[in-house]
Design a protein around this motif. Structure first.
Motif, mmCIF file in Angstrom:
data_model
loop_
_atom_site.group_PDB
_atom_site.id
_atom_site.type_symbol
_atom_site.label_atom_id
_atom_site.label_comp_id
_atom_site.label_asym_id
_atom_site.label_seq_id
_atom_site.Cartn_x
_atom_site.Cartn_y
_atom_site.Cartn_z
ATOM 1 N N SER A 97 46.088 42.296 32.559
ATOM 2 C CA SER A 97 47.285 42.491 33.368
ATOM 3 C C SER A 97 48.420 43.079 32.550
ATOM 4 O O SER A 97 48.512 42.910 31.332
ATOM 5 C CB SER A 97 47.742 41.156 33.971
ATOM 6 N N ILE A 105 45.925 42.456 38.593
ATOM 7 C CA ILE A 105 44.628 41.849 38.891
ATOM 8 C C ILE A 105 44.725 41.083 40.205
ATOM 9 O O ILE A 105 45.786 40.568 40.563
ATOM 10 C CB ILE A 105 44.138 40.909 37.754
ATOM 11 N N ARG A 107 42.237 38.655 43.301
ATOM 12 C CA ARG A 107 41.024 37.883 43.541
ATOM 13 C C ARG A 107 39.868 38.864 43.733
ATOM 14 O O ARG A 107 39.975 39.814 44.504
ATOM 15 C CB ARG A 107 41.166 37.018 44.793
ATOM 16 N N PRO A 108 38.741 38.658 43.037
ATOM 17 C CA PRO A 108 37.594 39.561 43.202
ATOM 18 C C PRO A 108 37.132 39.655 44.650
ATOM 19 O O PRO A 108 36.708 40.724 45.100
ATOM 20 C CB PRO A 108 36.519 38.920 42.320
ATOM 21 N N TYR A 164 32.547 35.701 37.328
ATOM 22 C CA TYR A 164 33.870 36.125 36.869
ATOM 23 C C TYR A 164 34.696 34.930 36.413
ATOM 24 O O TYR A 164 34.427 33.770 36.772
ATOM 25 C CB TYR A 164 34.609 36.926 37.943
ATOM 26 N N PHE A 166 38.978 34.070 34.474
ATOM 27 C CA PHE A 166 40.277 34.566 34.022
ATOM 28 C C PHE A 166 40.601 33.940 32.668
ATOM 29 O O PHE A 166 40.485 32.721 32.496
ATOM 30 C CB PHE A 166 41.373 34.205 35.023
ATOM 31 N N SER A 174 38.286 29.742 36.401
ATOM 32 C CA SER A 174 37.515 30.635 37.273
ATOM 33 C C SER A 174 38.181 30.797 38.633
ATOM 34 O O SER A 174 37.697 31.570 39.461
ATOM 35 C CB SER A 174 36.095 30.093 37.461
ATOM 36 N N HIS A 176 41.348 31.729 41.190
ATOM 37 C CA HIS A 176 42.567 32.534 41.323
ATOM 38 C C HIS A 176 43.789 31.634 41.513
ATOM 39 O O HIS A 176 44.834 31.854 40.887
ATOM 40 C CB HIS A 176 42.426 33.477 42.511
ATOM 41 N N ARG A 179 44.597 29.779 38.341
ATOM 42 C CA ARG A 179 45.288 30.679 37.410
ATOM 43 C C ARG A 179 46.750 30.825 37.784
ATOM 44 O O ARG A 179 47.638 30.784 36.918
ATOM 45 C CB ARG A 179 44.610 32.057 37.423
ATOM 46 N N TRP A 196 47.052 37.992 31.547
ATOM 47 C CA TRP A 196 45.771 37.410 31.942
ATOM 48 C C TRP A 196 44.725 38.513 31.974
ATOM 49 O O TRP A 196 45.008 39.643 32.383
ATOM 50 C CB TRP A 196 45.859 36.767 33.319
ATOM 51 N N TYR A 198 41.051 39.496 33.580
ATOM 52 C CA TYR A 198 40.024 39.210 34.573
ATOM 53 C C TYR A 198 38.710 39.771 34.040
ATOM 54 O O TYR A 198 38.582 40.969 33.794
ATOM 55 C CB TYR A 198 40.412 39.844 35.913
ATOM 56 N N SER A 200 34.679 40.282 34.596
ATOM 57 C CA SER A 200 33.647 40.328 35.631
ATOM 58 C C SER A 200 32.354 40.879 35.031
ATOM 59 O O SER A 200 32.372 41.908 34.347
ATOM 60 C CB SER A 200 34.108 41.210 36.796
#
Length: 243
Positions: A97, A105, A107-108, A164, A166, A174, A176, A179, A196, A198, A200
């Motif tokens: 970030s 970044i 949420r995936p 994934y 963080f 792990s 969101h 975090r 941060w 991320y 993946s």
């Protein structure tokens, strides 16, 4: 009414005072991860690649990327036409970030559909590491549709497993929302504005065009977890992470 008239200004003053605990822009605490990727990791050959044009366009300009296609020969499997080993493939992405976390970044589950993923399940998985450490990860199962021509008129579907997490300045999570909670707490209580990362890691499984026999999900899970162990040991600065 008199008590309310006294308390409200005090609360407002306290909240405003918290602003002075936050660091100035530019004084961000670094994430506990190395962004420079090695050429080899746990027997996997890392072929570094740039971020996609969509990532560059959508994310903040000071977002940093480390991405690679990771290949490792499958034992005893060769392409009869070329004589070369047939590889497994893992896709690695680390997104660091910038100053504005919300523009760097996400949420995936929010951004993966734009990459062709249809997510079917999400679950927590803890990976055991050396020295009694554990790595919290989120595991996603999806089907990814990949265009097979430049005009994007035909697609091929791949079953995909993704893990994934963080990595912050002194914490790994792990989730969101976890975090976000850690970030808010550190800003308010410690005056720490942090970057941060991320992380993946994805792998296709099932019937793949370049592999003769179908790859079961159990095999993909085992290989991707071993890769993540090597990644965590090599790239994370554990001296910075709170025990």
């Amino acid at each position: 009414m008199k008590l309310k008239a006294i308390v409200l200004p005090l609360v407002a003053g306290l909240l405003l005072g918290l602003v002075y605990l936050l660091p100035e822009a530019g004084d961000m605490s670094p994430a506990a991860i190395k962004m420079e990727l090695p050429s080899n990791l746990g027997g996997w050959v890392l072929q570094k690649k740039p971020p996609s044009s969509d990532e560059i366009l959508l994310l903040a300009k000071d977002t940093t990327f480390s991405k690679a296609t990771c290949l490792k020969a499958r034992a005893g499997e060769y392409d009869p036409a070329t004589g070369y080993s047939i590889p497994d493939r893992i896709d690695l992405s680390i997104v660091l970030s910038g100053h504005n976390l919300n523009d760097s970044i996400h949420r995936p589950e929010r951004c993966m559909p734009a990459q062709g993923h249809s997510i079917s399940s999400s679950s927590f998985y803890s990976i055991d590491l050396k020295e009694n450490r554990s790595l919290p990860t989120q595991r996603l199962l999806s089907v990814q549709s990949i265009a097979t021509d430049e005009n994007r008129t035909t697609y091929r579907d791949f079953q995909c497993v993704t893990y994934y997490l963080f990595v912050g300045h002194r914490a790994i999570t792990s989730g969101h929302y976890q975090r976000t909670a850690i970030d808010m707490k550190d800003r308010l209580l410690l005056g720490m504005d942090q970057r941060w990362a991320y992380v993946s890691v994805s792998m296709w499984y099932g019937k793949l065009p370049w592999i003769k026999n179908e790859v079961p999900i159990e095999e993909a899970d085992q290989k991707i977890r071993e890769f993540i162990k090597s990644l965590a040991e090599e790239q994370i600065d554990w001296d910075m992470i709170e025990k």
